[in-house]
Design a protein around this motif. Structure first.
Motif: not given
Length: 75
Positions: A23-24, A27, A65-66, A68-70, A72-73
């Protein structure tokens, strides 16, 4: 030029060392391509460079943000 390439290299290095996932990478890659395209467009327009400098802050925000999202997901 060189600054942009260094920034993109560092974002890829973070993925290559393993603490973040796909994901990171997607992005950060998209943000890096946008950053590189903008830098390329500045060739011959040094007066516009300071205005474009703000995008480097946006790029950095997207990277954080990438991450953090990576985490968390994919955690």
């Amino acid at each position: 030029g060189a600054h942009t390439v260094a920034v993109i290299g560092m974002t890829i290095l973070l993925y290559a060392t393993g603490p973040v996932g796909w994901i990171y990478l997607i992005r950060a890659g998209a943000a890096g391509i946008g950053f590189l395209a903008g830098t390329w467009a500045l060739r011959g327009h040094p007066d516009a460079a300071m205005k474009y400098d703000a995008y480097s802050n946006v790029n950095l925000s997207v990277i954080f943000i990438a991450i953090a999202v990576d985490v968390l997901v994919l955690a």
